[in-house]
Design an enzyme around this catalytic site. Structure first.
Site, PDB file in Angstrom:
ATOM      1  N   ASN A   9       0.896  -1.256  -0.084  1.00 25.24           N
ATOM      2  CA  ASN A   9      -0.092   0.092   0.162  1.00 25.24           C
ATOM      3  C   ASN A   9       0.977   1.158  -0.067  1.00 25.24           C
ATOM      4  OD1 ASN A   9      -1.675   2.167   0.303  1.00 25.24           O
ATOM      5  ND2 ASN A   9      -2.199   1.408   2.644  1.00 25.24           N
ATOM      6  N   TRP A  10       1.164   1.876  -1.078  1.00 30.31           N
ATOM      7  CA  TRP A  10       2.148   3.127  -1.286  1.00 30.31           C
ATOM      8  C   TRP A  10       1.541   4.391  -0.533  1.00 30.31           C
ATOM      9  CZ3 TRP A  10       3.742   2.434  -7.110  1.00 30.31           C
ATOM     10  CH2 TRP A  10       4.484   1.008  -7.096  1.00 30.31           C
ATOM     11  N   LYS A  11       0.182   4.290  -0.213  1.00 29.35           N
ATOM     12  CA  LYS A  11      -0.406   5.258  -0.030  1.00 29.35           C
ATOM     13  C   LYS A  11      -0.299   6.624  -0.686  1.00 29.35           C
ATOM     14  CE  LYS A  11      -0.239   3.250   4.584  1.00 29.35           C
ATOM     15  NZ  LYS A  11      -0.204   3.263   6.050  1.00 29.35           N
ATOM     16  N   HIS A  94      -9.509   1.032   4.861  1.00 35.49           N
ATOM     17  CA  HIS A  94      -8.160   1.550   5.433  1.00 35.49           C
ATOM     18  C   HIS A  94      -8.352   2.264   6.524  1.00 35.49           C
ATOM     19  CE1 HIS A  94      -4.220   2.632   6.174  1.00 35.49           C
ATOM     20  NE2 HIS A  94      -3.621   1.478   5.843  1.00 35.49           N
ATOM     21  N   GLU A  96      -6.874   4.805   7.565  1.00 35.78           N
ATOM     22  CA  GLU A  96      -6.707   5.927   7.439  1.00 35.78           C
ATOM     23  C   GLU A  96      -7.841   6.578   6.590  1.00 35.78           C
ATOM     24  OE1 GLU A  96      -2.791   5.462   5.296  1.00 35.78           O
ATOM     25  OE2 GLU A  96      -2.177   4.818   7.087  1.00 35.78           O
ATOM     26  N   GLU A 166      -5.594  -4.847  10.532  1.00 32.91           N
ATOM     27  CA  GLU A 166      -4.507  -3.776  10.908  1.00 32.91           C
ATOM     28  C   GLU A 166      -4.903  -3.177  11.954  1.00 32.91           C
ATOM     29  OE1 GLU A 166      -2.316  -2.766   6.562  1.00 32.91           O
ATOM     30  OE2 GLU A 166      -4.292  -1.644   7.101  1.00 32.91           O
ATOM     31  N   GLY A 172       2.201   2.127  10.567  1.00 35.22           N
ATOM     32  CA  GLY A 172       3.302   3.335  10.450  1.00 35.22           C
ATOM     33  C   GLY A 172       3.859   3.707  11.811  1.00 35.22           C
ATOM     34  N   SER A 212       3.270  -2.155  10.166  1.00 37.13           N
ATOM     35  CA  SER A 212       4.726  -2.228  10.670  1.00 37.13           C
ATOM     36  C   SER A 212       5.348  -3.659  10.048  1.00 37.13           C
ATOM     37  CB  SER A 212       5.151  -1.947  12.019  1.00 37.13           C
ATOM     38  OG  SER A 212       4.759  -0.551  12.054  1.00 37.13           O
ATOM     39  N   GLY A 233       2.751  -1.173   4.168  1.00 37.45           N
ATOM     40  CA  GLY A 233       2.907   0.275   3.832  1.00 37.45           C
ATOM     41  C   GLY A 233       4.185   0.698   3.580  1.00 37.45           C
TER      42      GLY A 233
END
Ligand code: PGA
Length: 251
Positions: A9-11, A94, A96, A166, A172, A212, A233
């Site tokens: 997941n490159w965000k 997700h 976020e 998650e 992160g 992580s 991520g």
């Protein structure tokens, strides 16, 4: 029995050139072959270029979409658009999206139906906040997200769904869940699916862990019986570390 599935997941990261180079590096360096399903979820504006560069060697996914098929929804993309430019997956719910952009379970659920209707695989994310874990509410929060996000999804459709657990406190932060902590929740998610869809479906659905994941902790997490892959991520932004995690799925 369940093929491990490692997704990056490159965000909101990379330039177009970096994204293209990254997916090429993953495709060229991946020696796992058919043993591991691999995908990268790029920013939507780069999906076309990344899918072209992936050339079918690495799967490609969007990080979100809207549930309507088309129309006056400024700034959104549809599942059909993601499919049109070569995506096979869409990450939905997700943390976020849930916590920064206010996505509710019902929003996520509408998107799950839209993504399935488009013939794509939704990667449906669930996970508790730190205060929820500390209050002993992890199982309840995850159950509510599972039932709310998957309402109306049939047993047959579940075959095309991937779940990602998650824990929000692990995303992160460098604070990975222990294999035991993750496995406990994954087993709980599988039990929820067994109750709702029956054992055969439940045993076939992949549940990724995210939060992580790094090359040095991937193999141990992925060796747990109910951890079937990873949603990655930060460590998916360098080909070497992402390849190290893919290698961890073959151990
Ligand atoms: P992280 O992110 O690997 O950087 O913790 C995981 C995710 O948000 O999917």
């Amino acid at each position: 029995m369940r093929r491990p599935f490692i997704a990056g997941n490159w965000k909101m990261n990379t330039t177009k050139a970096e994204g293209v180079a990254l997916v090429k590096g993953v495709a060229e360096g991946n020696t796992a072959g058919d043993a591991v399903e691999v995908a990268v979820c790029a920013p939507s504006v780069y999906l076309d270029a990344v899918a072209t560069a992936a050339a079918g060697k690495v799967g490609v996914g969007a990080q979100n979409c809207y549930h309507e098929a088309s129309g006056a929804f400024t700034g959104e993309i549809s599942a059909a658009m993601a499919k049109d430019i070569g995506c096979q997956y869409v990450i939905l719910g997700h943390s976020e999206r849930r916590h920064i952009f206010g996505a509710s379970n019902s929003d996520v659920c509408k998107k799950v139906h839209a993504v399935l209707a488009a013939g794509l695989t939704p990667i449906v994310c669930v996970g508790e906040l730190l205060e929820e874990r500390e209050a002993g509410k992890t199982a309840d929060v995850v159950a509510e997200q599972m039932y709310g996000s998957l309402a109306g999804v049939s047993a047959e459709q579940m075959n095309s769904v991937v779940i990602a657990y998650e824990p929000v406190w692990a995303i992160g932060t460098g604070k990975v869940a222990t294999p035991e902590q993750a496995e406990e929740v994954h087993a709980g998610i599988r039990a929820l699916m067994t109750a709702k869809y029956g054992e055969a479906i439940s045993e076939s659905v992949r549940i990724q862990y995210g939060g992580s994941v790094k090359p040095d902790n991937a193999a141990e997490l992925l060796s747990q019986p109910n951890i079937d892959g990873a949603l990655v991520g930060g460590a998916s932004l360098k080909a070497d570390s992402f390849l190290g995690i893919i290698a961890g799925a073959t151990k």
